[in-house]
Design a protein around this motif. Structure first.
Motif, PDB file in Angstrom:
ATOM      1  N   VAL A   1      41.740 -54.186  21.943  1.00 30.45           N
ATOM      2  CA  VAL A   1      42.285 -53.394  20.844  1.00 30.45           C
ATOM      3  C   VAL A   1      43.316 -52.429  21.422  1.00 30.45           C
ATOM      4  CG1 VAL A   1      41.745 -51.819  18.953  1.00 30.45           C
ATOM      5  CG2 VAL A   1      40.089 -53.580  19.617  1.00 30.45           C
ATOM      6  N   ALA A   2      44.573 -52.645  21.060  1.00 31.25           N
ATOM      7  CA  ALA A   2      45.690 -51.818  21.519  1.00 31.25           C
ATOM      8  C   ALA A   2      45.689 -51.653  23.038  1.00 31.25           C
ATOM      9  CB  ALA A   2      45.691 -50.467  20.808  1.00 31.25           C
ATOM     10  N   SER A   3      45.396 -52.732  23.729  1.00 29.60           N
ATOM     11  CA  SER A   3      45.416 -52.717  25.194  1.00 29.60           C
ATOM     12  C   SER A   3      46.843 -53.009  25.663  1.00 29.60           C
ATOM     13  CB  SER A   3      44.472 -53.777  25.754  1.00 29.60           C
ATOM     14  OG  SER A   3      43.140 -53.443  25.434  1.00 29.60           O
TER      15      SER A   3
ATOM     16  N   LEU B   1      41.400 -45.195  17.401  1.00 24.86           N
ATOM     17  CA  LEU B   1      40.727 -46.443  17.762  1.00 24.86           C
ATOM     18  C   LEU B   1      39.381 -46.224  18.432  1.00 24.86           C
ATOM     19  CD1 LEU B   1      43.852 -48.350  19.043  1.00 24.86           C
ATOM     20  CD2 LEU B   1      42.576 -48.792  16.934  1.00 24.86           C
ATOM     21  N   ILE B   2      39.200 -45.070  19.025  1.00 22.23           N
ATOM     22  CA  ILE B   2      37.905 -44.767  19.652  1.00 22.23           C
ATOM     23  C   ILE B   2      37.148 -43.714  18.847  1.00 22.23           C
ATOM     24  CG2 ILE B   2      38.575 -45.467  21.972  1.00 22.23           C
ATOM     25  CD1 ILE B   2      38.981 -42.484  22.634  1.00 22.23           C
ATOM     26  N   ASN B   3      37.612 -43.540  17.595  1.00 23.48           N
ATOM     27  CA  ASN B   3      36.976 -42.583  16.684  1.00 23.48           C
ATOM     28  C   ASN B   3      37.034 -41.153  17.215  1.00 23.48           C
ATOM     29  OD1 ASN B   3      36.237 -43.386  14.145  1.00 23.48           O
ATOM     30  ND2 ASN B   3      34.053 -43.163  14.499  1.00 23.48           N
TER      31      ASN B   3
ATOM     32  N   LYS C   1      41.635 -42.858   6.633  1.00 23.63           N
ATOM     33  CA  LYS C   1      42.255 -44.160   6.441  1.00 23.63           C
ATOM     34  C   LYS C   1      41.641 -45.205   7.367  1.00 23.63           C
ATOM     35  CE  LYS C   1      46.634 -42.037   5.241  1.00 23.63           C
ATOM     36  NZ  LYS C   1      48.008 -41.814   5.625  1.00 23.63           N
ATOM     37  N   PHE C   2      40.987 -44.761   8.433  1.00 20.78           N
ATOM     38  CA  PHE C   2      40.459 -45.692   9.417  1.00 20.78           C
ATOM     39  C   PHE C   2      39.068 -45.251   9.832  1.00 20.78           C
ATOM     40  CE2 PHE C   2      39.870 -46.933  13.897  1.00 20.78           C
ATOM     41  CZ  PHE C   2      39.980 -48.306  13.766  1.00 20.78           C
TER      42      PHE C   2
ATOM     43  N   PHE D   1      35.360 -50.791  11.865  1.00 18.91           N
ATOM     44  CA  PHE D   1      36.288 -51.747  12.467  1.00 18.91           C
ATOM     45  C   PHE D   1      35.602 -52.561  13.558  1.00 18.91           C
ATOM     46  CE2 PHE D   1      39.347 -52.501  15.980  1.00 18.91           C
ATOM     47  CZ  PHE D   1      40.067 -53.525  15.380  1.00 18.91           C
ATOM     48  N   TYR D   2      34.880 -51.894  14.448  1.00 19.33           N
ATOM     49  CA  TYR D   2      34.223 -52.623  15.538  1.00 19.33           C
ATOM     50  C   TYR D   2      33.071 -53.492  15.033  1.00 19.33           C
ATOM     51  CZ  TYR D   2      37.349 -50.305  18.673  1.00 19.33           C
ATOM     52  OH  TYR D   2      38.488 -49.895  19.298  1.00 19.33           O
ATOM     53  N   LEU D   3      32.417 -53.074  13.977  1.00 21.71           N
ATOM     54  CA  LEU D   3      31.412 -53.935  13.359  1.00 21.71           C
ATOM     55  C   LEU D   3      32.069 -55.182  12.768  1.00 21.71           C
ATOM     56  CD1 LEU D   3      29.070 -51.305  11.666  1.00 21.71           C
ATOM     57  CD2 LEU D   3      28.540 -52.777  13.633  1.00 21.71           C
TER      58      LEU D   3
END
Length: 176
Positions: free
Chosen positions: A18-20, A137-139, A157-158, A163-165
């Motif tokens: 994810v966004a790597s 992305l990492i909350n 919004k996120f 998302f990871y689930l």
């Protein structure tokens, strides 16, 4: 780990990133060029005194990823690779506004404030998360922003956990 360490008794079926920065980050390039090798040792010493890691900066440049890491770390046959990217249109007060603008100028690409969407693509690209920063992305997002949104009736919004689930669900549906 998958293609270089190859631990015994471990069968890896897939890798989802994810966004790597698979092809490096223009922001890392900018930092390395701006800091310069003569100042790097002092900056690293200061960062390490606060317990921060420093080796990653040089290893996240586009040159390092494309000419060193990626050639030495090929995809392994039998492993399925998936990736997601993220893009952000930062507000005036966003901590990612300067880095976002640097990446946009140097790569001409959508980005999450640290990694461009083209750099994040690897294997089967599952899509771009829009309006999401690298920290979202990492909350790990600005709690003041969330408080302001709750006071004004806006919603997040996120949701990183959801998302990871969803990724775990996708992998299960793929039989992985």
């Amino acid at each position: 780990m998958i293609s270089r360490l190859k631990p015994p008794n471990v069968k890896v079926l897939s890798l989802t990133t994810v966004a790597s920065p698979h092809r490096g980050s223009a922001f890392a390039d900018y930092l390395m060029e701006t800091i310069g090798s003569s100042n790097l040792t002092r900056i690293y010493a200061a960062m390490e005194s606060f317990g921060l890691e420093t080796e990653a900066f040089a290893q996240l440049t586009r040159n390092y990823m494309n000419n060193n890491f990626n050639p030495k770390t090929p995809d392994l046959e039998g492993v399925r690779y998936f990736s997601y990217g993220a893009s952000l249109d930062p507000t005036f007060f966003s901590i990612f506004r300067p880095s976002h603008n640097i990446i946009k100028r140097l790569e001409g690409a959508l980005n999450d404030g640290l990694v461009s969407v083209p750099s994040s693509k690897w294997g089967v690209y599952k899509g771009t998360l829009v309006g999401v920063s690298h920290l979202d992305l990492i909350n790990w997002t600005n709690r003041v922003k969330w408080l302001f949104w709750s006071l004004t009736g806006k919603k997040r919004k996120f949701n990183g956990v959801a998302f990871y689930l969803d990724i775990a669900d996708m992998l299960a549906k793929e039989g992985l």
